[in-house]
Design a protein around this motif. Structure first.
Motif, PDB file in Angstrom:
ATOM      1  N   ASP A 198      -6.127  -4.578  -3.508  1.00  0.00           N
ATOM      2  CA  ASP A 198      -5.137  -5.626  -3.812  1.00  0.00           C
ATOM      3  C   ASP A 198      -3.722  -5.058  -3.905  1.00  0.00           C
ATOM      4  OD1 ASP A 198      -7.806  -6.255  -4.871  1.00  0.00           O
ATOM      5  OD2 ASP A 198      -6.914  -8.177  -5.382  1.00  0.00           O
ATOM      6  N   ASP A 199      -3.560  -4.053  -4.764  1.00  0.00           N
ATOM      7  CA  ASP A 199      -2.221  -3.502  -4.977  1.00  0.00           C
ATOM      8  C   ASP A 199      -1.701  -2.783  -3.745  1.00  0.00           C
ATOM      9  OD1 ASP A 199      -2.030  -4.514  -7.504  1.00  0.00           O
ATOM     10  OD2 ASP A 199      -2.695  -2.680  -8.514  1.00  0.00           O
ATOM     11  N   TYR A 200      -2.600  -2.161  -2.977  1.00  0.00           N
ATOM     12  CA  TYR A 200      -2.159  -1.515  -1.743  1.00  0.00           C
ATOM     13  C   TYR A 200      -1.498  -2.531  -0.818  1.00  0.00           C
ATOM     14  CZ  TYR A 200      -4.622   2.888  -2.646  1.00  0.00           C
ATOM     15  OH  TYR A 200      -5.028   4.089  -3.167  1.00  0.00           O
ATOM     16  N   LEU A 201      -2.144  -3.696  -0.650  1.00  0.00           N
ATOM     17  CA  LEU A 201      -1.616  -4.698   0.277  1.00  0.00           C
ATOM     18  C   LEU A 201      -0.377  -5.379  -0.280  1.00  0.00           C
ATOM     19  CD1 LEU A 201      -4.932  -6.246   1.642  1.00  0.00           C
ATOM     20  CD2 LEU A 201      -3.426  -4.575   2.729  1.00  0.00           C
ATOM     21  N   ARG A 202      -0.327  -5.582  -1.593  1.00  0.00           N
ATOM     22  CA  ARG A 202       0.885  -6.158  -2.174  1.00  0.00           C
ATOM     23  C   ARG A 202       2.062  -5.200  -2.024  1.00  0.00           C
ATOM     24  NH1 ARG A 202      -2.633  -8.877  -6.070  1.00  0.00           N
ATOM     25  NH2 ARG A 202      -2.246 -11.109  -5.883  1.00  0.00           N
ATOM     26  N   ASN A 203       1.806  -3.924  -2.286  1.00  0.00           N
ATOM     27  CA  ASN A 203       2.883  -2.940  -2.147  1.00  0.00           C
ATOM     28  C   ASN A 203       3.310  -2.787  -0.697  1.00  0.00           C
ATOM     29  OD1 ASN A 203       2.646  -2.586  -4.868  1.00  0.00           O
ATOM     30  ND2 ASN A 203       1.637  -0.595  -4.766  1.00  0.00           N
ATOM     31  N   LEU A 204       2.344  -2.864   0.219  1.00  0.00           N
ATOM     32  CA  LEU A 204       2.664  -2.795   1.640  1.00  0.00           C
ATOM     33  C   LEU A 204       3.570  -3.949   2.046  1.00  0.00           C
ATOM     34  CD1 LEU A 204       2.382  -2.071   4.644  1.00  0.00           C
ATOM     35  CD2 LEU A 204       0.109  -3.130   4.615  1.00  0.00           C
ATOM     36  N   SER A 205       3.222  -5.157   1.636  1.00  0.00           N
ATOM     37  CA  SER A 205       4.028  -6.321   1.988  1.00  0.00           C
ATOM     38  C   SER A 205       5.409  -6.239   1.342  1.00  0.00           C
ATOM     39  CB  SER A 205       3.310  -7.601   1.545  1.00  0.00           C
ATOM     40  OG  SER A 205       3.985  -8.740   2.006  1.00  0.00           O
ATOM     41  N   ALA A 206       5.452  -5.744   0.109  1.00  0.00           N
ATOM     42  CA  ALA A 206       6.747  -5.566  -0.563  1.00  0.00           C
ATOM     43  C   ALA A 206       7.595  -4.531   0.178  1.00  0.00           C
ATOM     44  CB  ALA A 206       6.524  -5.130  -2.007  1.00  0.00           C
ATOM     45  N   PHE A 222      10.524 -12.142  -3.684  1.00  0.00           N
ATOM     46  CA  PHE A 222       9.255 -12.644  -4.200  1.00  0.00           C
ATOM     47  C   PHE A 222       8.480 -13.435  -3.142  1.00  0.00           C
ATOM     48  CE2 PHE A 222       6.570 -15.832  -6.186  1.00  0.00           C
ATOM     49  CZ  PHE A 222       5.783 -15.036  -7.000  1.00  0.00           C
ATOM     50  N   GLY A 223       9.097 -14.508  -2.656  1.00  0.00           N
ATOM     51  CA  GLY A 223       8.395 -15.366  -1.708  1.00  0.00           C
ATOM     52  C   GLY A 223       8.034 -14.658  -0.420  1.00  0.00           C
ATOM     53  N   GLY A 224       8.851 -13.685  -0.027  1.00  0.00           N
ATOM     54  CA  GLY A 224       8.629 -13.012   1.246  1.00  0.00           C
ATOM     55  C   GLY A 224       7.455 -12.068   1.264  1.00  0.00           C
ATOM     56  N   HIS A 225       7.071 -11.539   0.103  1.00  0.00           N
ATOM     57  CA  HIS A 225       5.963 -10.576   0.128  1.00  0.00           C
ATOM     58  C   HIS A 225       4.692 -11.105  -0.515  1.00  0.00           C
ATOM     59  CE1 HIS A 225       6.222  -9.488  -4.171  1.00  0.00           C
ATOM     60  NE2 HIS A 225       5.125  -8.790  -3.978  1.00  0.00           N
ATOM     61  N   GLU A 226       4.805 -11.982  -1.497  1.00  0.00           N
ATOM     62  CA  GLU A 226       3.626 -12.412  -2.242  1.00  0.00           C
ATOM     63  C   GLU A 226       2.644 -13.195  -1.377  1.00  0.00           C
ATOM     64  OE1 GLU A 226       1.152 -12.864  -5.633  1.00  0.00           O
ATOM     65  OE2 GLU A 226       2.845 -11.562  -5.222  1.00  0.00           O
ATOM     66  N   SER A 227       3.136 -14.214  -0.667  1.00  0.00           N
ATOM     67  CA  SER A 227       2.231 -15.055   0.118  1.00  0.00           C
ATOM     68  C   SER A 227       1.592 -14.279   1.264  1.00  0.00           C
ATOM     69  CB  SER A 227       2.988 -16.276   0.654  1.00  0.00           C
ATOM     70  OG  SER A 227       4.103 -15.868   1.422  1.00  0.00           O
ATOM     71  N   THR A 228       2.339 -13.376   1.885  1.00  0.00           N
ATOM     72  CA  THR A 228       1.781 -12.580   2.985  1.00  0.00           C
ATOM     73  C   THR A 228       0.698 -11.642   2.475  1.00  0.00           C
ATOM     74  OG1 THR A 228       3.947 -12.654   4.052  1.00  0.00           O
ATOM     75  CG2 THR A 228       2.358 -11.084   4.924  1.00  0.00           C
ATOM     76  N   SER A 244      -0.860 -19.742  -6.224  1.00  0.00           N
ATOM     77  CA  SER A 244      -2.068 -19.462  -5.467  1.00  0.00           C
ATOM     78  C   SER A 244      -3.117 -18.867  -6.368  1.00  0.00           C
ATOM     79  CB  SER A 244      -1.770 -18.484  -4.329  1.00  0.00           C
ATOM     80  OG  SER A 244      -2.971 -17.994  -3.775  1.00  0.00           O
ATOM     81  N   ALA A 245      -4.356 -19.098  -6.027  1.00  0.00           N
ATOM     82  CA  ALA A 245      -5.448 -18.549  -6.831  1.00  0.00           C
ATOM     83  C   ALA A 245      -5.359 -17.039  -6.918  1.00  0.00           C
ATOM     84  CB  ALA A 245      -6.786 -18.949  -6.219  1.00  0.00           C
ATOM     85  N   LEU A 246      -4.845 -16.423  -5.876  1.00  0.00           N
ATOM     86  CA  LEU A 246      -4.780 -14.974  -5.870  1.00  0.00           C
ATOM     87  C   LEU A 246      -3.382 -14.445  -6.094  1.00  0.00           C
ATOM     88  CD1 LEU A 246      -7.240 -13.738  -3.167  1.00  0.00           C
ATOM     89  CD2 LEU A 246      -7.409 -13.656  -5.627  1.00  0.00           C
ATOM     90  N   SER A 247      -2.441 -15.318  -6.362  1.00  0.00           N
ATOM     91  CA  SER A 247      -1.088 -14.836  -6.578  1.00  0.00           C
ATOM     92  C   SER A 247      -0.763 -14.739  -8.058  1.00  0.00           C
ATOM     93  CB  SER A 247      -0.073 -15.750  -5.895  1.00  0.00           C
ATOM     94  OG  SER A 247      -0.019 -16.988  -6.546  1.00  0.00           O
ATOM     95  N   THR A 248      -1.779 -14.814  -8.899  1.00  0.00           N
ATOM     96  CA  THR A 248      -1.594 -14.631 -10.323  1.00  0.00           C
ATOM     97  C   THR A 248      -2.168 -13.293 -10.735  1.00  0.00           C
ATOM     98  OG1 THR A 248      -3.697 -15.617 -10.924  1.00  0.00           O
ATOM     99  CG2 THR A 248      -1.846 -17.110 -10.679  1.00  0.00           C
ATOM    100  N   GLN A 249      -1.657 -12.748 -11.809  1.00  0.00           N
ATOM    101  CA  GLN A 249      -2.131 -11.453 -12.277  1.00  0.00           C
ATOM    102  C   GLN A 249      -3.591 -11.509 -12.671  1.00  0.00           C
ATOM    103  OE1 GLN A 249      -0.823  -8.505 -12.492  1.00  0.00           O
ATOM    104  NE2 GLN A 249       1.371  -8.720 -12.305  1.00  0.00           N
TER     105      GLN A 249
END
Length: 499
Positions: free
Chosen positions: A164-172, A283-289, A469-474
């Protein structure tokens, strides 16, 4: 006015609207934690699910502070696209309740200000500009590939990995490189504090009914939000200041935002303009992707036949191509179908929210009073079996074999992962290119399968439907496994990993 036109809905109370009924329905309609892959509407929004069954695709309910017109009728959804942001715009409450997260950026403004901001920002996301970002996306993907390879090699070819964090950090990292001329490492503090803000605001939204008043009280939660907001503001202004001193010719978006802020604004207003739009992009640019990438891997993990097809295509396209280019991405037909199907089953934003800003808004045969919040549940549109067929909730990428326009949906406007009408997401081109590059590279090196410990679980934060999103929450966590598929000797491994 709505009830006179035949719009029904649950009867609200004076101060709490229907929020107490929402809580009661949640308790009564709790489902088992062991859910089917796509059986989640009744878990996330049991009140909306029940009310739709009771009152039909159009009904009215209240949170105490707002009157919400829920719309999922195809004809009314289609009509949403013909109204301008000056007539049917983003709800006023978003400017207040989401100000800390999005500022006064493109996500929340309406009318002339929306048109001005979009005119400045949208050209930076045109297809030709996005093509020039492919190398940046490749550069951001490289460290993830290397990290996973090292972890798997150290474990004899197979390992459980929390991705999870790998992909969030990648998108960020992609957003930081492509839009702000930096890297995730440099912008990590901004992303981290924005996620803390997201969590704090989501928890605050649990106080429905009188939440509009609650948010102005000097509570610990409100103080935390204000502190985080100010910290993010200072960090973004520091990025802008550094950019002014070291102009980067490849960083057009930040330059456009800074230049646009000077159009007749005071110093304070210019700062607000910069901070608001940078927040929206950060925020919007990386979270949803990132959320969509996670769902793509989960769906491929649980459908190995499609995973193999996508991998074969990715390896053929990627072989001998370093780096990828626009022509290569156009050849990723199956990967594109998988992404589009993932967006249908798990749209990263669950709701489209609009507010009637004039007295003449009409949707279908319904005249919508000024001030009414119009809520369109993407989840219901995308899983509507009347529009998509009996297999609407099944993973069937072949429905997009001929593209989105020719998808197996009787009404094209029932597919709205990036929005509908003039407010369609300006970042959709970047999101699609990023997802193609990331999936192609990951599939070329790894295979994915569900972990034995995987539990499919959705968690709702807040009762008024205002969550992302169901997966966009901590607190919402998706577990599944990956295993290395292709090593240097082209051997396949079978031990599952876990994300």
């Amino acid at each position: 006015m709505l009830r006179k036109q035949g719009i029904r809905g649950p009867k609200p109370t004076l101060l709490y609207g229907n929020t107490r009924e929402m809580k009661r329905i949640q308790q009564e309609l709790k489902v088992s934690h062991k859910q089917g892959t796509n059986n989640y509407i009744s878990t996330l929004f049991p009140h909306l699910f029940l009310w739709r069954e009771t009152y039909g695709p159009v009904f009215l309910y209240s949170t105490g502070a707002m009157e919400i017109l829920q719309v999922s009728h195809p004809d009314m959804v289609k009509d949403l696209g013909r109204w301008t942001p000056s007539e049917l715009g983003k709800p006023t409450y978003l400017k207040k309740s989401r100000k800390a997260l999005f500022g006064g950026g493109l996500f929340t403004v309406n009318g002339d200000e929306w048109a001005y901001q979009r005119k400045i920002i949208a050209p930076e996301f045109f297809v030709e500009k996005i093509k020039g970002m492919i190398q940046l996306i490749e550069d951001a993907t490289g460290p993830v590939l290397e990290a996973w390879e090292c972890m798997i090699d150290d474990s004899g070819g197979c390992r459980e990995i929390v991705v999870d964090d790998y992909l969030r950090n990648l998108s960020a990292d992609v957003i930081a490189r492509a839009c702000f001329g930096s890297s995730f490492t440099k912008g990590e503090e901004i992303f981290c504090k924005l996620r803390q803000l997201q969590k704090a605001i989501a928890q605050q939204d649990a106080f429905v009914g009188l939440s509009a008043l609650w948010k102005y009280l000097p509570t610990k939660s409100n103080q935390e939000i204000r502190t985080l907001d100010e910290q993010v503001r200072l960090l973004i202004l520091e990025v802008a200041k550094e950019h002014r001193h070291h102009q980067d010719p490849h960083n057009g978006l930040l330059s456009a935002i800074i230049d646009g802020a000077q159009d007749g604004r005071s110093a304070a207003e210019a700062e607000d303009f910069i901070v608001g739009n940078c927040k929206t992009i950060y925020f919007g640019g990386h979270e949803s992707t990132a959320v969509t990438a996670i769902w793509c891997l989960m769906l491929l993990a649980t459908h190995p036949e499609w995973q193999e097809r996508a991998r074969a295509e990715a390896m053929e396209v990627c072989r001998g191509r370093t780096p990828l280019d626009g022509d290569a991405l156009r050849r990723l037909k199956i990967v594109t179908m998988v992404i589009q199907e993932t967006l249908q089953l798990y749209p990263p934003a669950s709701m489209m929210m609009r507010e009637a800003l004039t007295d003449d808004v009409r949707l279908g045969d319904v005249d919508v009073p000024r001030g009414t919040i119009v809520q369109v549940p993407r989840l219901m549109l995308h899983l509507d079996k009347d529009a998509w067929g009996a297999d609407a909730d099944e993973f069937r990428p072949e429905r997009f074999a001929n593209g989105v326009a020719a998808a197996a949906c009787r009404a094209a406007h029932m597919y709205v992962p990036f929005g509908h009408g003039p407010r369609t997401c300006i970042g959709q081109n970047l999101a699609m290119v990023e997802l193609k590059v990331v999936l192609a590279r990951l599939l070329s090196k790894f295979a994915f399968s569900p972990s034995p410990t995987y539990r499919h679980l959705f968690i709702q934060l807040g009762l008024d439907g205002r969550f992302i999103s169901a997966l966009s929450t901590q607190t919402a966590r998706l577990d599944f496994s990956t295993y290395k598929c292709v090593d240097s000797n082209q051997r396949k491994c079978t031990t599952p990993l876990f994300i």
